[in-house]
Design an enzyme around this catalytic site. Structure first.
Site, short mmCIF file in Angstrom:
data_model
loop_
_atom_site.label_atom_id
_atom_site.label_comp_id
_atom_site.label_asym_id
_atom_site.label_seq_id
_atom_site.Cartn_x
_atom_site.Cartn_y
_atom_site.Cartn_z
N GLY A 165 -41.48 -44.20 20.34
CA GLY A 165 -42.51 -45.12 20.82
C GLY A 165 -42.02 -46.36 21.56
CE LYS A 201 -54.66 -36.23 32.20
NZ LYS A 201 -55.45 -36.99 33.19
NE ARG A 292 -34.40 -38.32 12.77
CZ ARG A 292 -35.17 -38.57 13.83
NH1 ARG A 292 -34.63 -38.61 15.04
NH2 ARG A 292 -36.46 -38.74 13.70
#
Ligand code: MV4
Length: 458
Positions: A165, A201, A292
């Site tokens: 993020g 998009k 991971r």
């Protein structure tokens, strides 16, 4: 098989890796910072090495210190856990040069997946559905604007080095694009040292669904089904579950095969997660791959009965997977709640002394934690102090088990997010499995019936 594994991590995941090593008869080396001398991972490892001061950058992220600890103790492998150095292609390369096995994929694969624009291209070529977007980093504003108009707004600008993020901008109109690209580039440069960004998009209110895979060094790859991780706040997952309430068996088989083919195309080895967005129409799009072990791996272990950490170790040691896709059987439903040392209303961290720590067990309950009565939660590290994982015959039973586990847990001395979890578990939309990444935003905008802001004002 390895004789000794160094665990380059702390907290509950360091303990989780020690559990696997003990069961496999492998000796363990703990590394710790000056703040962690009295932690359980140090106590339960066969050997321990202090690798520096409390600050992560000076200890758990210090590659020369970690490698030196492995050399000094004669460890033949390093398990990086999650966070810290777990996705460092550099550590994996240094391990190779030092003849220490890195328990994870090859450095080239870690590097490939670390570049999100490159991963997108490679996944598209391997037949994985991706969202319309740029083929690589944006190098020209006019081209970017034309592309965004072709795709249609909203679009999202993402850092190629990003993930989780950071360095993202949603763009809802042509006039905002130039500014968004510039600020995302600056943010990415500052955060990752690489300013490249790409366009996709934007999907409104998607579900976050990720597939777990295991691949060995003989070309065998299996998937262990999916986890739904849509219940998150500010890109921190709060609750994860498997299976996703939104997925049919048919869709699981289809997506599972796509992920297996993709993993084979990049010669993926060890454990990995392929993250997808699912749009409200049920369509899947590749987002990124994590190279991971993940925090939420226990929900997959609960429904498959496969010990992912042991599998990672065996694969890294050169063993064959030893089972086929048809041998992977999914049973029941599992949910994980991440318990953080935070105020459940404001999310302000709440480190300090825990004087009472008590979690009930009982059927279908698993606790992953480094906490115990009379332990101190350090302000230096992540605020997650425990993961409560339940398994039930179906989702309703799992929810009921989680509810009674949370209700009967006592943690005194610090604030935790347990009250928040109880509220989420009681939410009609959550109970109905109507999940999306915008769930928490809407949930937190509603007043807390138990008091919360209201109680504070009185
Ligand atoms: C998106 C998206 C919608 N459309 N990409 C967030 C973290 C990073 N891995 C990518 N993320 C998103 N990418 C497109 N094209 C929405 C998110 C997103 C999100 C994804 C997963 C879990 C929670 C999220 C919360 C907000 C946004």
């Amino acid at each position: 098989m390895f004789k000794k594994i160094l665990i380059a991590n702390r907290g509950e995941v360091a303990l989780r890796i020690i559990y696997a090593c003990r069961e496999l008869g492998i000796k363990t080396v703990a590394v710790y910072s000056e703040a962690d001398e009295n932690q359980l991972h140090v106590k339960f490892a066969d050997e321990d090495v202090c690798i520096g001061p409390a600050r992560s950058a000076d200890s758990y992220l210090n590659v020369p210190a970690v490698i030196s600890a492995a050399e000094i103790t004669g460890a033949d492998a390093i398990h990086p856990g999650y966070g810290f150095l777990s996705e460092s292609a550099y550590l994996a390369e240094v391990c190779e040069a030092c003849h220490i096995r890195f328990i994870g994929p090859d450095p080239q694969v870690i590097r490939l997946m670390g570049d999100k624009a490159r991963a997108r291209r490679v996944m598209k070529k391997a037949g994985v559905p991706i969202l319309p977007g740029s083929d690589g980093p944006i190098d020209n504003e006019d081209k970017a604007l034309k592309l965004a108009k072709d795709i249609g707004f909203p679009v999202i600008v993402k850092a190629t080095a990003g993930g989780g993020g950071r360095g993202m901008r949603i763009v809802r109109a042509a006039g905002e694009l130039s500014h968004a690209v510039k600020t995302a580039q600056r943010e990415a440069e500052a955060a990752f040292g690489v300013g490249d960004v790409y366009i996709e998009k934007y999907v409104e209110s998607p579900r976050h669904i990720e597939f777990q895979i295991l691949g060995d060094h003989f070309g065998n790859v299996v998937h262990l089904g999916e986890r739904e991780c849509s219940i998150q706040r500010r890109h921190q997952k709060l609750i994860e579950e498997s299976p996703s309430p939104a997925l049919s068996d048919k869709m699981r088989r289809k997506m599972g095969q796509i992920v297996i083919d993709a993993a084979k195309a990049v010669q993926y080895t060890n454990a990995g997660t392929f993250e997808f967005l699912m749009d409200p129409e049920g369509r899947f799009y590749f987002m990124e791959a994590n190279t991971r072990l993940q925090v939420e791996h226990p929900v997959t272990e609960m429904v498959t009965g496969i010990d992912i950490v042991k599998a990672q170790i065996r694969i890294a040691a050169g063993e064959r997977l030893g089972f086929k896709q048809a041998d992977v059987v999914f049973t029941g439903h599992s949910i994980e709640c991440r318990v953080n040392a935070e105020d459940p209303e404001t999310f302000v961290p709440s480190p300090g002394l825990i004087h009472v720590f008590s979690v009930p067990g009982g059927p279908g309950v698993r606790v992953e934690t480094f906490a115990h009565s009379d332990c101190t939660i350090s302000p230096y590290y992540d605020s997650m102090i425990a993961k409560l994982i339940v398994h039930g015959r179906d989702r309703a039973e799992a929810i009921a088990r989680m509810k009674r586990t949370l209700e009967m847990t006592t943690i005194e001395g610090i604030k935790t997010t347990i009250p928040l979890h109880l509220r989420i578990l009681a939410d009609p939309e959550f109970v109905a499995g109507k999940l999306s990444t915008s769930f928490m935003e809407r949930f937190l905008a509603r007043p807390n019936p138990a008091g919360g802001r209201l109680a504070e004002a009185v």
